[in-house]
Design a protein around this motif. Sequence first.
Motif, PDB file in Angstrom:
ATOM      1  N   TYR A   1      18.067   1.214  13.168  1.00 18.91           N
ATOM      2  CA  TYR A   1      17.475   0.865  14.456  1.00 18.91           C
ATOM      3  C   TYR A   1      16.654  -0.417  14.344  1.00 18.91           C
ATOM      4  CZ  TYR A   1      15.058   1.410  18.926  1.00 18.91           C
ATOM      5  OH  TYR A   1      14.550   1.205  20.188  1.00 18.91           O
ATOM      6  N   ASP A   2      15.873  -0.533  13.273  1.00 17.70           N
ATOM      7  CA  ASP A   2      15.076  -1.750  13.065  1.00 17.70           C
ATOM      8  C   ASP A   2      15.971  -2.982  12.946  1.00 17.70           C
ATOM      9  OD1 ASP A   2      12.753  -0.301  13.166  1.00 17.70           O
ATOM     10  OD2 ASP A   2      12.491  -0.167  10.992  1.00 17.70           O
ATOM     11  N   ASN A   3      17.135  -2.816  12.356  1.00 14.35           N
ATOM     12  CA  ASN A   3      18.070  -3.940  12.254  1.00 14.35           C
ATOM     13  C   ASN A   3      18.603  -4.347  13.629  1.00 14.35           C
ATOM     14  OD1 ASN A   3      17.958  -4.277   9.428  1.00 14.35           O
ATOM     15  ND2 ASN A   3      19.444  -2.634   9.106  1.00 14.35           N
ATOM     16  N   THR A   4      18.753  -3.372  14.532  1.00 12.11           N
ATOM     17  CA  THR A   4      19.183  -3.726  15.896  1.00 12.11           C
ATOM     18  C   THR A   4      18.120  -4.567  16.595  1.00 12.11           C
ATOM     19  OG1 THR A   4      18.266  -1.764  17.029  1.00 12.11           O
ATOM     20  CG2 THR A   4      20.462  -1.553  16.062  1.00 12.11           C
ATOM     21  N   ILE A   5      16.855  -4.248  16.347  1.00  8.55           N
ATOM     22  CA  ILE A   5      15.757  -5.024  16.943  1.00  8.55           C
ATOM     23  C   ILE A   5      15.749  -6.445  16.354  1.00  8.55           C
ATOM     24  CG2 ILE A   5      13.277  -5.139  17.368  1.00  8.55           C
ATOM     25  CD1 ILE A   5      14.666  -2.742  18.690  1.00  8.55           C
ATOM     26  N   LEU A   6      15.978  -6.535  15.071  1.00  8.60           N
ATOM     27  CA  LEU A   6      16.038  -7.844  14.416  1.00  8.60           C
ATOM     28  C   LEU A   6      17.140  -8.708  15.027  1.00  8.60           C
ATOM     29  CD1 LEU A   6      14.851  -9.481  11.956  1.00  8.60           C
ATOM     30  CD2 LEU A   6      16.789  -8.593  10.636  1.00  8.60           C
ATOM     31  N   TYR A   7      18.283  -8.088  15.304  1.00  8.37           N
ATOM     32  CA  TYR A   7      19.397  -8.833  15.898  1.00  8.37           C
ATOM     33  C   TYR A   7      19.089  -9.216  17.344  1.00  8.37           C
ATOM     34  CZ  TYR A   7      24.236 -10.028  17.084  1.00  8.37           C
ATOM     35  OH  TYR A   7      25.376 -10.682  17.484  1.00  8.37           O
ATOM     36  N   THR A   8      18.451  -8.314  18.085  1.00 11.16           N
ATOM     37  CA  THR A   8      18.035  -8.622  19.460  1.00 11.16           C
ATOM     38  C   THR A   8      17.041  -9.772  19.471  1.00 11.16           C
ATOM     39  OG1 THR A   8      18.410  -6.350  20.217  1.00 11.16           O
ATOM     40  CG2 THR A   8      16.903  -7.694  21.516  1.00 11.16           C
ATOM     41  N   ASP A   9      16.138  -9.787  18.497  1.00 12.57           N
ATOM     42  CA  ASP A   9      15.175 -10.886  18.367  1.00 12.57           C
ATOM     43  C   ASP A   9      15.911 -12.210  18.179  1.00 12.57           C
ATOM     44  OD1 ASP A   9      12.409 -12.060  17.541  1.00 12.57           O
ATOM     45  OD2 ASP A   9      13.698 -12.473  15.807  1.00 12.57           O
ATOM     46  N   TRP A  10      16.917 -12.221  17.305  1.00 13.22           N
ATOM     47  CA  TRP A  10      17.716 -13.446  17.099  1.00 13.22           C
ATOM     48  C   TRP A  10      18.414 -13.859  18.387  1.00 13.22           C
ATOM     49  CZ3 TRP A  10      22.978 -13.744  17.941  1.00 13.22           C
ATOM     50  CH2 TRP A  10      23.561 -14.981  17.646  1.00 13.22           C
ATOM     51  N   LEU A  11      19.001 -12.889  19.086  1.00 14.15           N
ATOM     52  CA  LEU A  11      19.733 -13.193  20.312  1.00 14.15           C
ATOM     53  C   LEU A  11      18.808 -13.776  21.374  1.00 14.15           C
ATOM     54  CD1 LEU A  11      22.487 -12.848  21.885  1.00 14.15           C
ATOM     55  CD2 LEU A  11      21.444 -10.771  22.817  1.00 14.15           C
TER      56      LEU A  11
ATOM     57  N   SER B   1      24.211   1.333  13.721  1.00 12.77           N
ATOM     58  CA  SER B   1      24.822   0.504  12.669  1.00 12.77           C
ATOM     59  C   SER B   1      25.928  -0.402  13.211  1.00 12.77           C
ATOM     60  CB  SER B   1      25.390   1.388  11.553  1.00 12.77           C
ATOM     61  OG  SER B   1      26.444   2.211  12.046  1.00 12.77           O
ATOM     62  N   ARG B   2      26.401  -0.125  14.431  1.00 13.00           N
ATOM     63  CA  ARG B   2      27.466  -0.929  15.026  1.00 13.00           C
ATOM     64  C   ARG B   2      26.932  -2.075  15.871  1.00 13.00           C
ATOM     65  NH1 ARG B   2      32.239  -0.561  15.203  1.00 13.00           N
ATOM     66  NH2 ARG B   2      32.310  -1.438  17.293  1.00 13.00           N
ATOM     67  N   ARG B   3      25.635  -2.230  15.956  1.00 13.19           N
ATOM     68  CA  ARG B   3      25.055  -3.210  16.883  1.00 13.19           C
ATOM     69  C   ARG B   3      24.710  -4.551  16.258  1.00 13.19           C
ATOM     70  NH1 ARG B   3      27.631  -0.919  19.683  1.00 13.19           N
ATOM     71  NH2 ARG B   3      27.219   1.246  20.244  1.00 13.19           N
ATOM     72  N   TYR B   4      24.939  -4.697  14.963  1.00  9.55           N
ATOM     73  CA  TYR B   4      24.542  -5.958  14.317  1.00  9.55           C
ATOM     74  C   TYR B   4      25.511  -6.290  13.184  1.00  9.55           C
ATOM     75  CZ  TYR B   4      22.510  -2.390  11.265  1.00  9.55           C
ATOM     76  OH  TYR B   4      22.325  -1.287  10.475  1.00  9.55           O
ATOM     77  N   PRO B   5      25.691  -7.597  12.912  1.00  8.06           N
ATOM     78  CA  PRO B   5      26.548  -8.014  11.795  1.00  8.06           C
ATOM     79  C   PRO B   5      25.869  -7.745  10.453  1.00  8.06           C
ATOM     80  CG  PRO B   5      26.154  -9.805  13.388  1.00  8.06           C
ATOM     81  CD  PRO B   5      25.176  -8.725  13.678  1.00  8.06           C
ATOM     82  N   GLU B   6      26.628  -7.900   9.394  1.00 12.40           N
ATOM     83  CA  GLU B   6      26.120  -7.649   8.037  1.00 12.40           C
ATOM     84  C   GLU B   6      24.915  -8.519   7.703  1.00 12.40           C
ATOM     85  OE1 GLU B   6      26.877  -5.489   5.476  1.00 12.40           O
ATOM     86  OE2 GLU B   6      27.961  -4.410   7.047  1.00 12.40           O
ATOM     87  N   ASP B   7      24.876  -9.742   8.258  1.00 14.09           N
ATOM     88  CA  ASP B   7      23.776 -10.670   7.967  1.00 14.09           C
ATOM     89  C   ASP B   7      22.424 -10.122   8.404  1.00 14.09           C
ATOM     90  OD1 ASP B   7      25.724 -12.322   7.043  1.00 14.09           O
ATOM     91  OD2 ASP B   7      25.638 -13.759   8.689  1.00 14.09           O
ATOM     92  N   PHE B   8      22.428  -9.166   9.318  1.00 16.59           N
ATOM     93  CA  PHE B   8      21.168  -8.634   9.842  1.00 16.59           C
ATOM     94  C   PHE B   8      20.850  -7.253   9.275  1.00 16.59           C
ATOM     95  CE2 PHE B   8      22.252 -11.987  12.689  1.00 16.59           C
ATOM     96  CZ  PHE B   8      21.036 -12.500  13.121  1.00 16.59           C
TER      97      PHE B   8
END
Length: 548
Positions: free
Chosen positions: A409-419, A384-391
Amino acid sequence: MKISVKAIDYPISVFKAEWPNLVLWAFLLSPLIIRLITNHRYSKFDLLAIYTAAISVLWLLVIRFASFNQFKTHVVLFPFYLLAVVDLFLVLNFNARFTAAYVFIGLNNYKEASDFLSTYWRPLTIVLIIFVACYGAGLIGLYKRELYKNKGFFVLAISALLLGYCAYFYKTVKVNSFGKHAVLDLVAKDQSTPIGYLSQIGLTAHLYLQSEHFIKQRQESEVKITSVSNESNIETVVFVIGESSRPQNWSLYGYDKQTTPNLDKLAGIYKFNRMCTTAPYTAVAVPSMLSLEPISDWNAIASKKSLVGIYRAAGYMTYWLSVQEVDSFGGIIPQIAAEAQNWQYFERSYDGVLMPEYQKILNKGDAQKQAIFIHIKGSHFDYSRRYPEDFKRFKPSTNSAKDKMTAEYDNTILYTDWLLNSIIEQLRLSKKPSVLVYSSDHGENIMDDSRGLLGHGIGNKYDLPVSAFVWASDNISGQQALKLSKLKERENQRVSISSLSHTLLNFTGVLTSEYKSSDDLLSDDFVTSKCPYLLGTGYVPAFDFDAL
């Protein structure tokens, strides 16, 4: 309501009595405060930030109410003020605190100090002027000044300080169990001011002494470039090292949730469906990924220069950008970072914090080729600490711990995809022929079966497979594009992360005496990997994807 004159006068009288200490405190706390303010967009305000601020204030109170002459005390603390100067310089110029990362790399790169000073003498001069003004004013104010003393305040402050350290130690013992790692984690996380600087220096000393023989061997090892081909027109190489990212949760690999919407539609991408790590630990997997030596020979991996040093020897300007902390779990990774001419750490931030510096590197107008190594935090726990609220797009379907962790965890992947998409988009905009390699260091267990396993380091079908791909810009030469198409044949073959360095060197036309065509994914001589790996129990010669 009538306010008494005494109530108004009291704060004024306290300020008049304590202003020298307040000036000194303001300087010592400035790196911490500025870092919190400037980084609010790139990190969550967490308990560790509160802990660091509280410990810092408690240390200052202990110093203030100690039964010593305050003028002499702050004279004795002069070395800590100099460390605060370095801390403030790093925050203002690199948005990073004084940590073991910079001390460790400084020890490895001390011969380049003159180049550093010639580049940064102006901002360093400004910080020194601020220091002289604050420290001078504080000492002048304290000289022969009678200050209020209270042993009770001293005992209270030092008791609270001990309680704070004990509370964090209890927390880290719950995660790491009682032992060396718990102690080292406590030391690594102590970024308080001013005494916390000793923790960072102590951690550096531990890491340095722990691998001193490897450090010496790495520094003395020579990179033997056998050939540099003119056939490759690649000007920019980007190697993104992911963290705890397993392919099972990427829609790019068939996951039923759209966690990688940008990569799913990206042209020029070559993914690997059966990529395996060489160890389910970052400290082993990352050095192996950036080495030309097999995982069966760990001493060779640890003692020879990495892909970073190879590209530097080949004439590339090399960069290391990291969002990872430097602690006992990093092993020799700081030594690898020290092989680059330029390095910067963005500890305890979202991965996106490195984008402005990355863009700055790409926009440099010189004609020198660039090799940029980016070590992200990715999907490391706490998710939960790996992505901003937008993700925060994916929500748990039930109240179970597994569903909650899977959604995070899926949200971390979504943020990695954006990055990754943002990194690639900047490469496109640079209009330079470019290649990007992405690979996670290892996978992750997310309570997938009845055992309820969480994390990595186990060595199973969840933490050994990794997500990985190669991308190239559309303006690479036709010969290079033809060579890269060979990766299509590797999509469903067993491939180890140890092949990535050999492959990248071939693609950029930089070959060394350690290069092996049998490990090169672009070579007709490539041999399908048996996926050997290291565990805490020792060397394991194979991992069977077919058993999944």
